[in-house]
Design a protein around this motif. Sequence first.
Motif, PDB file in Angstrom:
ATOM      1  N   ALA A  94      -8.049  79.869 -15.778  1.00  0.00           N
ATOM      2  CA  ALA A  94      -6.828  79.177 -15.366  1.00  0.00           C
ATOM      3  C   ALA A  94      -6.894  77.694 -15.732  1.00  0.00           C
ATOM      4  O   ALA A  94      -7.973  77.133 -15.881  1.00  0.00           O
ATOM      5  N   THR A  95      -5.705  77.082 -15.856  1.00  0.00           N
ATOM      6  CA  THR A  95      -5.597  75.645 -16.099  1.00  0.00           C
ATOM      7  C   THR A  95      -4.570  75.070 -15.133  1.00  0.00           C
ATOM      8  O   THR A  95      -3.497  75.646 -14.946  1.00  0.00           O
ATOM      9  N   TYR A 118       1.474  71.825 -12.680  1.00  0.00           N
ATOM     10  CA  TYR A 118       1.561  72.875 -13.703  1.00  0.00           C
ATOM     11  C   TYR A 118       0.403  73.848 -13.502  1.00  0.00           C
ATOM     12  O   TYR A 118      -0.713  73.432 -13.185  1.00  0.00           O
ATOM     13  N   HIS A 139      -1.364  77.408 -15.383  1.00  0.00           N
ATOM     14  CA  HIS A 139      -1.473  78.545 -16.304  1.00  0.00           C
ATOM     15  C   HIS A 139      -2.509  79.462 -15.678  1.00  0.00           C
ATOM     16  O   HIS A 139      -3.680  79.101 -15.542  1.00  0.00           O
ATOM     17  N   ASP A 183      -3.505  83.535 -16.005  1.00  0.00           N
ATOM     18  CA  ASP A 183      -3.252  84.820 -16.636  1.00  0.00           C
ATOM     19  C   ASP A 183      -4.554  85.624 -16.636  1.00  0.00           C
ATOM     20  O   ASP A 183      -5.544  85.186 -17.215  1.00  0.00           O
ATOM     21  N   LYS A 200      -5.522  84.721 -23.216  1.00  0.00           N
ATOM     22  CA  LYS A 200      -4.369  83.817 -23.179  1.00  0.00           C
ATOM     23  C   LYS A 200      -4.740  82.528 -22.449  1.00  0.00           C
ATOM     24  O   LYS A 200      -5.211  82.571 -21.312  1.00  0.00           O
ATOM     25  N   ARG A 201      -4.493  81.399 -23.118  1.00  0.00           N
ATOM     26  CA  ARG A 201      -4.803  80.080 -22.552  1.00  0.00           C
ATOM     27  C   ARG A 201      -3.609  79.161 -22.725  1.00  0.00           C
ATOM     28  O   ARG A 201      -2.764  79.364 -23.593  1.00  0.00           O
ATOM     29  N   ALA A 202      -3.577  78.111 -21.924  1.00  0.00           N
ATOM     30  CA  ALA A 202      -2.529  77.101 -22.051  1.00  0.00           C
ATOM     31  C   ALA A 202      -2.782  76.298 -23.322  1.00  0.00           C
ATOM     32  O   ALA A 202      -3.883  75.790 -23.528  1.00  0.00           O
TER      33      ALA A 202
END
Length: 193
Positions: free
Chosen positions: A161-162, A173, A175, A177, A182-184
């Motif tokens: 996560a980010t 914000y 991110h 997933d 999948k990354r920001a």
Amino acid sequence: MKKIILFLSLIVAFSLQVKAQKGLKEGDKAPIFTAIDQNGKSVSLKDALKKHRSVVLFFYRGQWCPYCNKHIKELQDSLNLLSAKDAYVIGVTPETKENIDKTIKKTKAGFSIVQDKDDEIMKAYGVNFMMDEATFTKYMGYGINLEDNNGNTRHTLPVPATYIIDRSGKIKYVHFDPNYQKRASVKLLLSKL
């Protein structure tokens, strides 16, 4: 073909394993933490927020993860752009200092990376999960030993996560997933700063 099927089954197993994790949401108050980075320096979220307009906080699985290394390299390659927006970057991982050093060697990361030795930061942000025994065994077959990498027998990993945290300590914000591929993107992060 067998390797592709096995790889896809690992992705599905990983996604099912972490679907219960939700992480923190935009607007939530970011949990404050202090940890030691790769240089032996104390890194405090509270202090970073006093000195910078925002913090980009991201969680990664380990030096053995090619998706993590790619993401870290992208952050490093764009560090000047992030810094120009007065953002301070902190990476959090369960891996040991020796393995953080391997990550830095692979990615040339010049920002703080801290070991979440007791999983406290991951738990506070709701990104921690325990890898099941079947997946642990599969990873061992690929030469990935979480016990050696993390220096414990918990088999804990983070959802990659980010979070962008503003000066007031609020998350602006997220991110999150469960699909670790999948990354920001840096472009997206820059647009949110």
